[in-house]
Design a protein around this motif. Structure first.
Motif, mmCIF file in Angstrom:
data_model
loop_
_atom_site.group_PDB
_atom_site.id
_atom_site.type_symbol
_atom_site.label_atom_id
_atom_site.label_comp_id
_atom_site.label_asym_id
_atom_site.label_seq_id
_atom_site.Cartn_x
_atom_site.Cartn_y
_atom_site.Cartn_z
ATOM 1 N N MET A 1 51.614 49.995 34.371
ATOM 2 C CA MET A 1 52.398 50.225 35.583
ATOM 3 C C MET A 1 53.098 48.964 36.077
ATOM 4 S SD MET A 1 49.616 52.590 37.583
ATOM 5 C CE MET A 1 50.458 52.426 39.151
ATOM 6 N N PHE A 2 52.628 47.787 35.625
ATOM 7 C CA PHE A 2 53.151 46.529 36.156
ATOM 8 C C PHE A 2 53.947 45.790 35.089
ATOM 9 C CE2 PHE A 2 49.335 47.443 38.635
ATOM 10 C CZ PHE A 2 49.813 47.308 39.930
ATOM 11 N N GLU A 3 55.221 45.523 35.371
ATOM 12 C CA GLU A 3 56.028 44.719 34.462
ATOM 13 C C GLU A 3 55.752 43.234 34.664
ATOM 14 O OE1 GLU A 3 60.134 45.620 34.732
ATOM 15 O OE2 GLU A 3 59.925 47.671 33.951
ATOM 16 N N ASN A 4 55.385 42.854 35.880
ATOM 17 C CA ASN A 4 55.098 41.461 36.195
ATOM 18 C C ASN A 4 53.587 41.265 36.256
ATOM 19 O OD1 ASN A 4 54.790 38.909 37.246
ATOM 20 N ND2 ASN A 4 56.332 39.165 38.853
ATOM 21 N N PRO A 5 52.997 40.438 35.374
ATOM 22 C CA PRO A 5 51.546 40.261 35.373
ATOM 23 C C PRO A 5 51.015 39.690 36.673
ATOM 24 C CG PRO A 5 52.610 38.641 33.937
ATOM 25 C CD PRO A 5 53.645 39.641 34.317
ATOM 26 N N ARG A 6 51.865 39.027 37.450
ATOM 27 C CA ARG A 6 51.410 38.472 38.725
ATOM 28 C C ARG A 6 51.081 39.564 39.730
ATOM 29 N NH1 ARG A 6 55.273 36.190 36.283
ATOM 30 N NH2 ARG A 6 55.300 33.977 35.735
ATOM 31 N N ASN A 7 51.651 40.747 39.527
ATOM 32 C CA ASN A 7 51.404 41.853 40.445
ATOM 33 C C ASN A 7 50.093 42.581 40.156
ATOM 34 O OD1 ASN A 7 53.852 41.349 41.711
ATOM 35 N ND2 ASN A 7 54.988 42.815 40.456
ATOM 36 N N VAL A 8 49.482 42.267 39.010
ATOM 37 C CA VAL A 8 48.223 42.937 38.666
ATOM 38 C C VAL A 8 47.142 42.608 39.674
ATOM 39 C CG1 VAL A 8 46.442 43.160 36.889
ATOM 40 C CG2 VAL A 8 48.826 42.969 36.220
ATOM 41 N N GLY A 9 47.233 41.426 40.288
ATOM 42 C CA GLY A 9 46.242 41.033 41.280
ATOM 43 C C GLY A 9 46.174 41.984 42.460
ATOM 44 N N ILE A 10 47.236 42.751 42.680
ATOM 45 C CA ILE A 10 47.237 43.724 43.775
ATOM 46 C C ILE A 10 46.097 44.726 43.606
ATOM 47 C CG2 ILE A 10 48.583 45.583 44.855
ATOM 48 C CD1 ILE A 10 51.107 44.053 44.036
ATOM 49 N N MET A 11 45.742 45.010 42.344
ATOM 50 C CA MET A 11 44.693 46.000 42.081
ATOM 51 C C MET A 11 43.325 45.562 42.595
ATOM 52 S SD MET A 11 45.466 47.298 38.249
ATOM 53 C CE MET A 11 44.719 45.780 37.634
ATOM 54 N N MET A 12 43.126 44.244 42.758
ATOM 55 C CA MET A 12 41.818 43.751 43.135
ATOM 56 C C MET A 12 41.378 44.269 44.492
ATOM 57 S SD MET A 12 40.650 42.182 40.608
ATOM 58 C CE MET A 12 39.194 41.547 41.420
ATOM 59 N N LEU A 13 42.315 44.486 45.395
ATOM 60 C CA LEU A 13 41.948 44.964 46.729
ATOM 61 C C LEU A 13 41.312 46.348 46.686
ATOM 62 C CD1 LEU A 13 44.972 43.671 48.852
ATOM 63 C CD2 LEU A 13 42.640 42.774 48.787
ATOM 64 N N PRO A 14 41.966 47.361 46.082
ATOM 65 C CA PRO A 14 41.307 48.669 46.018
ATOM 66 C C PRO A 14 40.044 48.658 45.168
ATOM 67 C CG PRO A 14 43.362 48.686 44.755
ATOM 68 C CD PRO A 14 43.348 47.426 45.547
ATOM 69 N N ILE A 15 40.004 47.845 44.102
ATOM 70 C CA ILE A 15 38.807 47.795 43.272
ATOM 71 C C ILE A 15 37.639 47.211 44.053
ATOM 72 C CG2 ILE A 15 37.760 46.707 41.247
ATOM 73 C CD1 ILE A 15 40.412 47.056 39.813
ATOM 74 N N MET A 16 37.874 46.146 44.816
ATOM 75 C CA MET A 16 36.816 45.580 45.638
ATOM 76 C C MET A 16 36.383 46.559 46.714
ATOM 77 S SD MET A 16 36.069 42.831 44.194
ATOM 78 C CE MET A 16 34.833 42.361 45.394
ATOM 79 N N GLY A 17 37.333 47.354 47.211
ATOM 80 C CA GLY A 17 36.957 48.404 48.161
ATOM 81 C C GLY A 17 36.028 49.416 47.523
ATOM 82 N N LEU A 18 36.297 49.791 46.265
ATOM 83 C CA LEU A 18 35.408 50.715 45.556
ATOM 84 C C LEU A 18 34.027 50.105 45.342
ATOM 85 C CD1 LEU A 18 37.744 52.281 42.841
ATOM 86 C CD2 LEU A 18 36.820 53.383 44.884
ATOM 87 N N VAL A 19 33.988 48.805 45.044
ATOM 88 C CA VAL A 19 32.695 48.131 44.880
ATOM 89 C C VAL A 19 31.877 48.245 46.163
ATOM 90 C CG1 VAL A 19 31.585 45.877 44.577
ATOM 91 C CG2 VAL A 19 33.485 46.551 43.088
ATOM 92 N N ALA A 20 32.552 48.088 47.309
ATOM 93 C CA ALA A 20 31.863 48.119 48.599
ATOM 94 C C ALA A 20 31.229 49.473 48.890
ATOM 95 C CB ALA A 20 32.829 47.742 49.717
ATOM 96 N N ILE A 21 31.810 50.548 48.349
ATOM 97 C CA ILE A 21 31.266 51.883 48.633
ATOM 98 C C ILE A 21 30.607 52.505 47.397
ATOM 99 C CG2 ILE A 21 32.931 52.336 50.463
ATOM 100 C CD1 ILE A 21 34.480 54.095 48.469
ATOM 101 N N SER A 22 30.218 51.657 46.434
ATOM 102 C CA SER A 22 29.616 52.162 45.197
ATOM 103 C C SER A 22 28.149 51.797 45.053
ATOM 104 C CB SER A 22 30.389 51.639 43.971
ATOM 105 O OG SER A 22 31.691 52.194 43.933
ATOM 106 N N GLY A 23 27.534 51.303 46.117
ATOM 107 C CA GLY A 23 26.107 51.017 46.072
ATOM 108 C C GLY A 23 25.737 49.861 45.168
ATOM 109 N N ILE A 24 26.628 48.898 45.010
ATOM 110 C CA ILE A 24 26.341 47.756 44.134
ATOM 111 C C ILE A 24 25.367 46.787 44.795
ATOM 112 C CG2 ILE A 24 27.334 45.789 42.903
ATOM 113 C CD1 ILE A 24 27.983 48.527 41.686
ATOM 114 N N PHE A 25 25.565 46.507 46.075
ATOM 115 C CA PHE A 25 24.723 45.544 46.777
ATOM 116 C C PHE A 25 23.800 46.207 47.800
ATOM 117 C CE2 PHE A 25 28.424 43.095 45.344
ATOM 118 C CZ PHE A 25 27.777 42.095 44.632
ATOM 119 N N GLY A 26 23.607 47.490 47.668
ATOM 120 C CA GLY A 26 22.696 48.219 48.545
ATOM 121 C C GLY A 26 22.736 49.692 48.196
#
Length: 283
Positions: free
Chosen positions: A167-192
């Protein structure tokens, strides 16, 4: 030799070479080691906390969950980053120009990410066995469970990474994905325990692979008595296989279609245009 077999063999060699090259510079080693050290330090501070009335260390439980999170990150983030970078630098275009080149390219990425995932898991697990009490690693069943969760987790998450990277032509834009992924980590029972979160978070968290990878790793590494704190009071092994399997099937259907569409759009002109835009941003 069969052309596909030759392409697979070439892709395997390429994946192994890229894996070795991932650890040849100080920068690469630091990028691999630093997140592992940070995670271990965070979980060491969690050792004194316990889960509910069980008396079991939250740090030990989090270590197991983080192994699943690590597999998900390698499958989704690493694949998407690799694909976006190699789309811009022309690697993908060169692979497209070779007979069965895209097939060999994909085999290479599978080998690379699988090797990186094994190293990432071991980098956390080996020191974790000395730093955290309560890990149940003495049975063959525990190791077999760890292996199938890792393998199925990669099959479920790597196609997601391929779709996101396409979906990303510019590799610098891939970092945008980290926000929703970290949000999923927060609600996936990883740290509790996920069961202690609100109902909508439990439903949302169980829709995505990160929760099930964490649950699968906990079922492999924690005592059976700890299943009581999970949703439903069990490890839900069949559900884990089912959800990860569904993600794998969907991904293996959708990812090739998306990548074929992306490959058809790749040309020397499009690559040159992206390079010119990148140079304009630098200057």
């Amino acid at each position: 030799m069969n052309p596909l077999a030759a392409a697979a063999r070439s892709g395997t060699r390429r994946g192994l070479v890229e894996f070795r090259q991932s650890f040849v510079t100080t920068t690469d080693i630091f990028a691999a080691v630093f997140p592992t050290v940070i995670l271990l330090v965070v979980m060491i501070f969690m050792r004194g906390a316990t889960i509910g009335q069980t008396g079991f260390s939250l740090g030990t439980m989090s270590l197991s969950s983080v192994l699943g999170m690590t597999v998900a990150f390698n499958g989704m983030v690493t694949v998407s980053q690799q694909l976006a970078v190699e789309r811009e630098d022309g690697t993908l275009l060169r692979a497209k120009a070779i007979p069965n080149g895209m097939f060999g390219y994909l085999i290479g990425k599978i080998v690379l990410v699988a090797c990186l995932s094994v190293v990432s898991v071991l980098a956390l697990l080996i020191p974790g066995t000395f730093l955290f009490d309560g890990l149940a690693l003495t049975s063959v069943g525990a190791w077999l469970t760890l292996i199938w969760v890792l393998a199925l987790g990669l099959i479920a998450t790597m196609p997601i990474g391929a779709v996101l990277g396409s979906m990303f032509e510019n590799p610098r834009n891939v970092g945008i994905m980290m926000l929703p992924i970290m949000g999923l980590v927060a609600i996936s029972g990883i740290f509790g325990p996920l069961g202690e979160m609100s109902g909508w978070m439990q439903v949302l968290g169980q829709l995505f692979p990160i929760y099930w990878l964490g649950l699968g790793m906990r079922s492999a590494l924690l005592p059976d008595s700890m299943a009581a704190v999970e949703i439903g009071g069990s490890w839900r092994t069949l559900e884990t296989i089912g959800v990860l399997g569904i993600w794998a099937v969907i991904g293996l259907i959708v990812a090739p279609m998306v990548m074929r569409r992306m490959a058809r759009r790749e040309s020397g002109a499009s690559m040159t245009e992206r390079r010119e835009k990148a140079l304009q941003r630098i200057t």
